[in-house]
Design an enzyme around this catalytic site. Structure first.
Site, PDB file in Angstrom:
ATOM      1  N   ARG A 122     -17.154 -11.986  55.129  1.00 37.95           N
ATOM      2  CA  ARG A 122     -15.764 -11.446  54.759  1.00 37.95           C
ATOM      3  C   ARG A 122     -15.350 -10.114  55.132  1.00 37.95           C
ATOM      4  NH1 ARG A 122     -15.076 -13.282  48.898  1.00 37.95           N
ATOM      5  NH2 ARG A 122     -17.532 -12.829  48.546  1.00 37.95           N
ATOM      6  N   ARG A 161      -4.734  -6.912  38.767  1.00 37.20           N
ATOM      7  CA  ARG A 161      -4.847  -8.119  39.054  1.00 37.20           C
ATOM      8  C   ARG A 161      -6.025  -9.211  38.852  1.00 37.20           C
ATOM      9  NH1 ARG A 161      -9.029 -10.164  43.097  1.00 37.20           N
ATOM     10  NH2 ARG A 161      -8.156 -11.426  44.266  1.00 37.20           N
ATOM     11  N   GLN A 193     -23.373 -12.927  39.522  1.00 45.16           N
ATOM     12  CA  GLN A 193     -22.052 -12.500  38.636  1.00 45.16           C
ATOM     13  C   GLN A 193     -22.139 -13.522  37.446  1.00 45.16           C
ATOM     14  OE1 GLN A 193     -20.213 -13.640  42.206  1.00 45.16           O
ATOM     15  NE2 GLN A 193     -18.711 -11.844  41.753  1.00 45.16           N
ATOM     16  N   ASP A 235     -21.015  -7.829  44.939  1.00 42.90           N
ATOM     17  CA  ASP A 235     -19.230  -8.579  45.525  1.00 42.90           C
ATOM     18  C   ASP A 235     -18.322  -8.402  45.810  1.00 42.90           C
ATOM     19  OD1 ASP A 235     -18.270 -10.753  46.790  1.00 42.90           O
ATOM     20  OD2 ASP A 235     -17.769 -11.315  44.896  1.00 42.90           O
ATOM     21  N   ASP A 244      -8.775 -11.671  38.247  1.00 45.22           N
ATOM     22  CA  ASP A 244      -9.220 -12.201  39.325  1.00 45.22           C
ATOM     23  C   ASP A 244     -10.004 -14.028  39.020  1.00 45.22           C
ATOM     24  OD1 ASP A 244     -11.285 -11.738  42.010  1.00 45.22           O
ATOM     25  OD2 ASP A 244     -12.602 -12.021  40.346  1.00 45.22           O
ATOM     26  N   HIS A 248      -8.560 -10.037  51.626  1.00 42.10           N
ATOM     27  CA  HIS A 248      -9.780  -9.516  52.048  1.00 42.10           C
ATOM     28  C   HIS A 248     -11.204 -10.956  51.846  1.00 42.10           C
ATOM     29  CE1 HIS A 248      -9.870 -10.300  47.581  1.00 42.10           C
ATOM     30  NE2 HIS A 248     -10.810 -10.215  47.513  1.00 42.10           N
ATOM     31  N   ASP A 249     -10.367 -11.759  51.115  1.00 45.86           N
ATOM     32  CA  ASP A 249     -11.005 -13.292  51.132  1.00 45.86           C
ATOM     33  C   ASP A 249     -11.104 -13.979  52.420  1.00 45.86           C
ATOM     34  OD1 ASP A 249     -12.437 -13.094  48.762  1.00 45.86           O
ATOM     35  OD2 ASP A 249     -10.837 -12.900  47.092  1.00 45.86           O
ATOM     36  N   GLU A 255      -5.115 -14.276  40.729  1.00 53.02           N
ATOM     37  CA  GLU A 255      -5.812 -14.458  41.352  1.00 53.02           C
ATOM     38  C   GLU A 255      -6.000 -16.185  41.897  1.00 53.02           C
ATOM     39  OE1 GLU A 255      -9.404 -14.925  44.296  1.00 53.02           O
ATOM     40  OE2 GLU A 255      -9.245 -14.519  42.486  1.00 53.02           O
ATOM     41  N   HIS A 304     -15.842 -13.043  35.494  1.00 48.33           N
ATOM     42  CA  HIS A 304     -17.556 -12.477  34.971  1.00 48.33           C
ATOM     43  C   HIS A 304     -17.336 -11.479  34.945  1.00 48.33           C
ATOM     44  CE1 HIS A 304     -15.954 -13.480  39.223  1.00 48.33           C
ATOM     45  NE2 HIS A 304     -16.512 -12.059  39.542  1.00 48.33           N
TER      46      HIS A 304
HETATM   47  C1  GLC Z   1     -12.289 -12.998  43.929  1.00 51.65           C
HETATM   48  C2  GLC Z   1     -12.571 -12.094  44.511  1.00 51.65           C
HETATM   49  C3  GLC Z   1     -13.225 -12.249  46.383  1.00 51.65           C
HETATM   50  C4  GLC Z   1     -14.674 -12.514  44.515  1.00 51.65           C
HETATM   51  C5  GLC Z   1     -14.235 -13.464  43.866  1.00 51.65           C
HETATM   52  C6  GLC Z   1     -15.878 -13.301  42.446  1.00 51.65           C
HETATM   53  O1  GLC Z   1     -11.583 -14.354  44.493  1.00 51.65           O
HETATM   54  O2  GLC Z   1     -11.035 -12.350  45.220  1.00 51.65           O
HETATM   55  O3  GLC Z   1     -13.499 -11.263  46.914  1.00 51.65           O
HETATM   56  O4  GLC Z   1     -15.643 -13.049  45.750  1.00 51.65           O
HETATM   57  O5  GLC Z   1     -12.886 -13.379  42.801  1.00 51.65           O
HETATM   58  O6  GLC Z   1     -14.991 -12.325  41.553  1.00 51.65           O
END
Ligand code: GLC
Length: 649
Positions: A519, A281, A251, A140, A283, A394-395, A325, A183
C-alpha cells in the site's frame, strides 16, 4: 424522551456530581436530558448485566461533563450554529483531500505553508492521516497508536497542530482526524500494563491463556492481512497469553464488552473534539465487536457502540460529526449511518467503497453494466447522512461489490474478480495499468489492489512509452473519475498527489518496515518541484490540476449537487454510458443530468431515453463544466470518449 427509570438514575448520578467550574451549563443539561434515555438504554443493553453498571454509567456522565467544561467558547458557539444548520455538511461547497502530513509537507508546521496549495485547488476539508504517537517501526502508517493524546514527534508537536487548526479555522476549512477506535499498538500504556500481568488492563483486550478460544474465534474470522499477518491472534511472550490481533500482530484489539474501554474511548474522542477537529474518522468500525462463531465484523453490538458514541458526543460536542471507516459489503456499509437519522444514529458520513470499486470496474471493462447495477442496488441512505466519494485512498482497493450484482451484470464472480486483479496489475494483455495485488489470500483466491491512481489509470505506462494517445486516455480517465466523485452526491475526497497525476513510488521497498506492505506504493512523499509544474502550461501536472480545479469550482455552484438523497439513476441502452439525474427545488442549476462515457470511442444515446423521464425538453443543452452549448444532432446525444457531461436544461 422522558422515561422514569433512566430519568431517576440520571437524577441520582447528578446529585453526586460536582459541576466543574465555568458558566453556560444550560446547553449541557438540555443535551444530556435529550440524549440520556438513549444513552441509558444502550449502556444497559451492552453492560446491564454487570454489578457495577450504575457506577460505570456515572463515570461516563462524568467524562461528558469534564470534557464539556474544557470545551472552548468558540467551539461551543460552533456547536450551536451547527445545531441550527444541521445539514451543513451536505452542501456541495465541501470538497476534501486526504493526506499524510509527512508525505504532503514534511510535518505539521510545514503544512501551514502548504494550505495555499490546497485552497488553490478549491479543497476546504482536509483529512490528515493518523498523527498520534506510535512506535518507530511497527506502526501501520500511524494506525497502531501508542498515545492517543500525543502528536507523534515525526509530525511535530501539539502546538504545531493547534496552530494549524487555528489557521484552517480562519480560512473556513474543516479538519478531519482519525481516532483509531478498534485497537492500540502493543506499546500503548494499557498494553504495557497488560503485559506486566495487570488484570485490569488485560481486560482491555482479548487475552487467553491457551488456544481454545482463539481457535474457536479464528474458525469463522476472515484474515484481514493474510500475507503479512495471517491469523487473528498473537502469542504474547511476556504473559504466555494469546492476544487478539485482527490486523497486524502489533495491533491489539480493544475489548468493548468492557465498559471501561468504551469510556476511555469517549474521553479520547472528546479530547480531539475539544482540539477543534470538525470531523472524526472512526477507524475500522466494522470490527468493534467480536463474537465466537461470527466473522467478527458488522455485529449488531458494533452498531450499538457507535450509536452510544454518537449520543455521548452529541451531549458534549454536537457540532462534531463522524466518518465511519467500514469497508464492507454494500448492504452492510449503509448501516453505519444508523437505523434512523435522529434515534439510533451512528456516523453522519461513510466511505462509499462500493461506488469506488464500481468505478474501477467500469474503467477496466469500459462498460457500465455493473456500475449501473451496483448503484441501483445501493440502499437509499438516511436523511442527514452523506457519502464520502473517492477514487482511491491510502488503502488498497477491494473489489467489494456483491456477487449478485456481478452475476446480474452478466459476469461470473470468481473470474470477473480475477480479471480485475489481472487488469490492474497489468497482466491482462490490453491493460496499461501498473498496480499490485494486495492481501492475496491463497486459501480463498481473493485479492485487492494497490497502486497510485495515475498508474492504475495507465499514465505511468503511457509516459514510459511516450504514447500520446495513451497519455491522453489516461489523463481523461483520471478526470472522468474525479468528475463522478464530484457529481454523484456526497463529499468528494481527493487523494493527495492525484490532482497532478502522481505515479507509483517504490521507495518503500528500501524500508524494511514497509517493504512487505505494498500500500506504500501509493503513499507518496510529494516532490514540490514536480508539484510546481502545475503552473507550467502543457505539462501533465498543469492539465490535470487545472481540470480538477475547474471541476471543483463548478461543483460548488451547482445547487443540485448538494446531497439530499436527490439522485435518480437513468438506465441507458448503451452499455458504455452511465447516467443519473440530480435535482433540488431551487437554486442555481437545480436540475443536472450527468452522463459518463467509459469507452475509448464516442458513444451515442437517443434523447428519447431522457425525454421519457421529462428531461431535456429544450432544444439546447448546456454542459456546465465547459460552458459549451450542445444542440443534439438528429435526436441523439453523443458523449466523447472517456468524458462525463454535466448537462443542464
Ligand atoms: C483502517 C486503515 C488502514 C489500517 C487498518 C488497521 O482500515 O484505513 O490503513 O491498516 O484500519 O488500523
Amino acid at each position: 424522551m422522558y422515561e422514569q427509570i433512566s430519568h431517576s438514575l440520571l437524577n441520582d448520578i447528578l446529585t453526586q456530581f460536582k459541576q466543574p467550574k465555568g458558566e453556560d451549563w444550560q446547553h449541557f443539561y438540555t443535551r444530556l436530558g435529550a440524549n440520556f434515555y438513549a444513552i441509558h438504554s444502550l449502556f444497559q443493553h451492552l453492560y446491564g448485566q454487570r454489578a457495577d453498571f450504575k457506577e460505570q454509567l456515572g463515570k461516563l456522565v462524568n467524562v461528558l461533563a469534564q470534557q464539556y467544561a474544557q470545551r472552548a467558547p468558540h467551539l461551543r458557539a460552533k456547536d450551536l450554529e451547527r445545531e441550527k444548520n444541521h445539514d451543513w455538511f451536505m452542501q456541495q461547497k465541501w470538497v476534501g483531500m486526504a493526506l499524510y502530513c509527512q508525505g504532503f509537507a514534511g510535518n505539521l508546521a510545514n503544512m501551514r505553508d502548504r494550505l495555499p496549495y490546497i485552497q488553490e485547488l478549491g479543497v476546504n476539508l482536509v483529512h490528515i492521516m493518523p498523527l498520534c504517537d506510535c512506535p518507530e517501526l511497527q506502526n501501520d502508517g500511524g494506525y497502531a497508536v501508542r498515545d492517543f493524546r500525543k502528536v507523534d514527534a515525526r509530525n511535530g508537536t501539539m502546538e504545531d497542530l493547534e496552530q494549524l487548526i487555528a489557521a484552517m479555522q480562519q480560512s473556513d476549512m474543516l479538519l478531519t482526524l482519525d481516532v483509531v477506535v478498534n485497537h492500540t499498538s502493543d506499546e500503548h500504556e494499557w498494553a504495557l500494563k497488560a503485559k506486566q500481568g495487570d488484570q485490569q488492563y488485560q481486560d482491555y483486550y482479548y487475552m487467553y491463556p491457551d488456544r481454545t478460544l482463539p481457535d474457536m474465534f479464528e474458525a469463522a474470522m476472515p484474515e484481514v492481512f493474510p500475507e503479512q499477518a495471517p491469523g487473528s491472534f498473537t502469542l504474547n511472550p511476556d504473559t504466555g497469553k494469546w492476544v487478539m490481533t485482527v490486523f497486524n500482530h502489533y495491533q491489539w484489539d480493544l475489548n468493548y464488552s468492557n465498559p471501561a474501554v468504551f469510556i476511555e474511548m469517549v474521553d479520547i474522542v472528546l479530547f480531539w473534539a475539544n482540539k477543534g477537529v470538525d470531523i472524526l474518522r472512526l477507524d475500522a468500525v466494522a470490527f468493534l465487536w467480536k463474537k465466537i462463531g461470527s466473522s467478527c465484523q458488522n455485529e449488531r453490538e458494533a452498531h450499538l457502540i457507535l450509536q452510544l458514541l454518537k449520543d455521548c458526543c452529541q451531549v458534549t460536542a454536537p457540532g462534531v460529526i463522524f466518518i465511519a471507516e467500514a469497508i464492507v459489503a454494500p448492504t452492510e456499509i449503509i448501516k453505519y449511518f444508523g437505523e434512523d437519522a435522529i434515534n439510533a444514529k451512528e456516523c453522519e458520513i461513510a466511505y462509499n467503497a462500493t461506488f469506488m470499486a464500481l468505478l474501477w470496474d467500469a474503467v477496466a471493462t469500459k462498460q457500465t453494466v455493473l456500475l449501473t447495477k451496483g448503484v441501483e442496488d445501493l440502499p437509499e441512505k438516511l436523511d442527514r447522512a452523506t457519502w464520502l466519494n473517492y477514487v482511491r485512498c491510502h488503502d488498497d482497493i477491494g473489489l467489494g461489490f456483491s456477487d449478485k450484482a456481478i452475476i446480474e451484470a452478466g459476469f461470473d464472480p470468481v473470474s470477473h474478480r480475477r480479471f480485475l486483479v489481472d487488469y490492474y496489475t497489468g497482466r491482462y494483455p490490453e491493460s496499461n495499468a501498473r498496480g499490485f495485488a494486495f492481501g492475496v489470500n491463497k486459501k480463498t483466491g481473493d485479492a485487492r489492489i494497490s497502486g497510485a491512481l495515475a498508474s492504475l489509470a495507465g499514465l505511468e505506462t503511457a509516459l514510459a512509452t511516450q504514447d500520446q494517445s495513451a497519455i491522453e486516455n489516461a489523463m481523461m480517465t483520471i478526470i472522468l473519475l474525479h468528475n463522478l466523485i464530484m457529481s454523484f452526491g456526497g463529499i468528494p475526497l481527493i487523494y493527495y498527489g492525484d490532482a497532478v497525476g502522481t505515479l507509483n513510488n517504490d521507495s518503500y521497498l528500501q524500508d524494511e518496515n514497509k517493504m512487505h506492505d505494498n500500500r506504500w506504493v501509493h503513499r507518496p512523499t510529494l516532490d514540490w518541484e514536480v508539484m510546481a509544474l502545475r503552473n507550467e502550461p502543457g505539462t501533465v501536472q498543469q492539465r490535470l490540476f487545472s481540470q480538477i480545479k475547474q471541476l471543483i469550482a463548478i461543483r460548488k455552484e451547482i445547487s443540485a449537487f448538494a446531497d439530499l438523497n436527490n439522485r435518480e439513476l437513468i438506465t441507458l441502452e448503451n452499455p458504455h454510458l452511465f447516467a443519473f439525474h440530480r435535482f433540488v427545488q431551487t437554486g442555481m442549476h437545480s436540475k443536472v443530468v450527468v452522463v459518463a462515457n467509459f469507452d475509448t470511442s464516442p458513444q451515442s444515446v437517443p434523447l428519447q431515453s431522457f425525454r421519457q423521464k421529462g428531461l431535456f425538453k429544450g432544444a439546447v443543452l448546456t454542459e456546465l463544466y465547459s460552458g459549451q452549448q450542445i444542440i443534439p444532432e438528429s435526436d441523439f446525444l453523443t458523449i466523447p470518449k472517456l468524458t462525463a457531461y454535466w448537462l443542464s436544461t
